[in-house]
Design an enzyme around this catalytic site. Structure first.
Site, mmCIF file in Angstrom:
data_model
loop_
_atom_site.group_PDB
_atom_site.id
_atom_site.type_symbol
_atom_site.label_atom_id
_atom_site.label_comp_id
_atom_site.label_asym_id
_atom_site.label_seq_id
_atom_site.Cartn_x
_atom_site.Cartn_y
_atom_site.Cartn_z
ATOM 1 N N TYR A 160 0.847 -1.093 0.030
ATOM 2 C CA TYR A 160 0.035 0.039 -0.087
ATOM 3 C C TYR A 160 0.771 1.172 -0.139
ATOM 4 C CZ TYR A 160 -4.393 -2.615 0.799
ATOM 5 O OH TYR A 160 -5.279 -3.432 0.928
ATOM 6 N N LYS A 227 2.830 -13.772 6.245
ATOM 7 C CA LYS A 227 3.039 -14.613 5.267
ATOM 8 C C LYS A 227 4.430 -15.086 5.172
ATOM 9 C CE LYS A 227 1.281 -17.119 1.964
ATOM 10 N NZ LYS A 227 0.638 -18.540 2.394
ATOM 11 N N ASP A 277 -2.882 -17.351 5.373
ATOM 12 C CA ASP A 277 -3.987 -18.192 4.898
ATOM 13 C C ASP A 277 -4.586 -19.182 5.963
ATOM 14 O OD1 ASP A 277 -1.142 -19.003 4.712
ATOM 15 O OD2 ASP A 277 -1.682 -20.834 3.491
ATOM 16 N N ASP A 301 -6.264 -5.974 5.627
ATOM 17 C CA ASP A 301 -7.342 -5.347 4.702
ATOM 18 C C ASP A 301 -8.125 -6.593 4.712
ATOM 19 O OD1 ASP A 301 -8.590 -3.935 3.016
ATOM 20 O OD2 ASP A 301 -7.376 -3.591 1.548
#
Ligand code: NAP
Length: 411
Positions: A160, A227, A277, A301
């Site tokens: 972002y 992640k 995930d 987000d």
């Protein structure tokens, strides 16, 4: 503080930020608000009614907010030629706590996003989204009441940061060739390029705030969602720097999950980490095991909206953008222009954001009144159209009707 175009309230006092980051809040704080575009004025009117009444009842008139209207978005552009006037930014910075309705995103020129500009200009590095179920709100899952989480999403970095170049641009071509010539990295020549920066400083600021919130609020865990199995030096580093903050600054108050020897954390906040995930499965299957979440921007987000859906959608989800010097509370949905001025939409998101603002100011009794009255109103099934269309036996009320019903249930 004086302004050229804004009308500062004639009386009221300024909230100040203490050196330790806490707030000194007077009984008559001046709080800037941005009404917002589209449905903004409708939901602001309803929010104002509820907040004024909750504060009056909670403190028997001893405390009173002095609202100070500042402008941004479409109205600001039409009246001042700027989507985000400097005076508005300065007022929020000066008064330390502010609240806003949704703003139109300028199309074709001007700022990329007013919300993003506000975050960067005021260094509002933490996006805070509490997700708690209000009994009776239609939900797609069997046990929405098991969800009670607060997400701390890093607000300034990650993909972002806005560092990207179009396919075939001079910049994209140069970066592709630098990577090939210097590092032997081959990227398809027709690629667009984006950069994902995650810093130690930005991560530690965010995790520090999330852990402090958990400690002060008696929350039992903070989960670092990342992640890092794939993006080792950005997302993996986020996890490592997060644990480091806990070890160095909160060693007596936290314990890593891996070091727990039994089920007892002995009053300490358990620090967990989960791969993003897997976390999406966990919040669906075992939401009761998670309390505070700290995560980089993109994961945050996705996770915020997914969790909001679990408890009945964005219409009732509050939000805040918080930094070391200012905090801006906001509705999480957009301007829904087709409903503008119809006194129709659900004001819940902005009302709950205002309650979050009161909590941030330490006015917990007034916040609690808002929470209990919104629960009572939904329990009576007096709700706006968006919830009424999903609830059997509901009585549809207008936006202001919802606020009035909340006020009635404060009695
Ligand atoms: P939106 O304004 O959030 O509206 C999409 C739909 O969500 C509405 O048509 C409505 O659904 C439902 N909705 C939104 N707010 C609601 C409320 N308070 N009560 C009940 N239902 C509500 O999204 P958008 O149409 O994509 O965006 C419109 C403008 O808002 C754009 O300029 C966008 O950039 C901007 N925006 C601003 C912010 C912000 O300032 N934080 C955030 C997002 C978007 P139904 O039609 O099904 O009733």
């Amino acid at each position: 503080m004086t302004h050229e175009k804004l009308f500062t309230p004639p009386d009221g006092s300024t909230i100040t930020v203490n050196p330790d980051g806490g707030l000194s809040v007077p009984d008559d704080p001046i709080i800037p608000f941005i009404r917002g575009d589209g449905i903004g004025p409708d939901i602001w009117r309803a929010t104002d009614m509820v907040v004024v009444e909750a504060v009056k009842r909670a403190y028997a008139g001893r405390r009173q907010i002095r609202w100070f209207e500042v402008i941004a978005g479409q109205i600001a552009f039409e009246t001042s030629g700027s989507w985000l006037p400097d005076e508005t930014v300065e007022a929020i910075r000066h008064y330390a706590v502010a609240i806003k309705g949704p703003l139109t995103t300028p199309v074709g020129g001007g700022l990329r996003s007013i919300n993003v500009a506000l975050r960067h200009l005021l260094d509002l590095y933490a996006c805070v989204r509490p997700v708690r179920y209000i009994p009776g709100v239609p939900s797609p899952v069997k046990h929405p009441e098991r969800v009670d989480m607060v997400i701390f999403r890093e607000n300034m970095e990650d993909v972002y940061a806005g560092i990207e170049w179009k396919k075939d641009s001079d910049e994209a071509r140069r970066i592709i060739s630098i990577l090939k010539d210097n590092f032997g990295v081959v990227i398809a020549p027709d690629s667009g390029i984006g950069i994902k920066p995650i810093s130690e400083t930005g991560t530690k600021k965010l995790v520090r705030r999330a852990v402090r919130y958990a400690v002060d609020g008696g929350r039992d865990s903070v989960t670092l969602v990342h992640k890092g199995n794939i993006m080792k030096y950005t997302e993996g580093a986020f996890r490592d720097w997060g644990y480091e903050v806990c070890r160095r600054e909160f060693s007596d108050l936290t314990v890593p999950e891996a070091e727990l020897t039994g089920p007892e954390a002995k009053g300490r906040v358990v620090i967990k980490d989960r791969i993003a995930d897997a976390m999406f499965q966990q919040v669906l299957l075992r939401p009761e095991e998670y309390s505070v979440i700290a995560t980089p921007n993109l994961n945050g987000d996705y996770l915020s909206d997914a969790l909001a859906a679990q408890i009945g959608g964005l219409g009732m989800a509050p939000g805040a953008n918080i930094g070391d010097h200012a905090a801006l509370f906001e509705a999480t949905h957009g301007t829904a222009p087709k409903y503008a001025g119809m006194d129709k939409v659900n004001p819940g998101s902005l009302i709950l954001s205002a309650a979050l603002m009161l909590e941030h100011m330490g006015w917990k009794e007034a916040a609690e009144l808002i929470y209990t009255s919104i629960e009572a109103t939904v329990a009576k099934k007096t709700v706006t159209y968006d919830l009424a269309r999903q609830m059997e036996g509901a009585v549809e009320v207008s936006c202001s009707g919802f606020a009035k019903s909340m006020i009635e249930s404060m009695e």
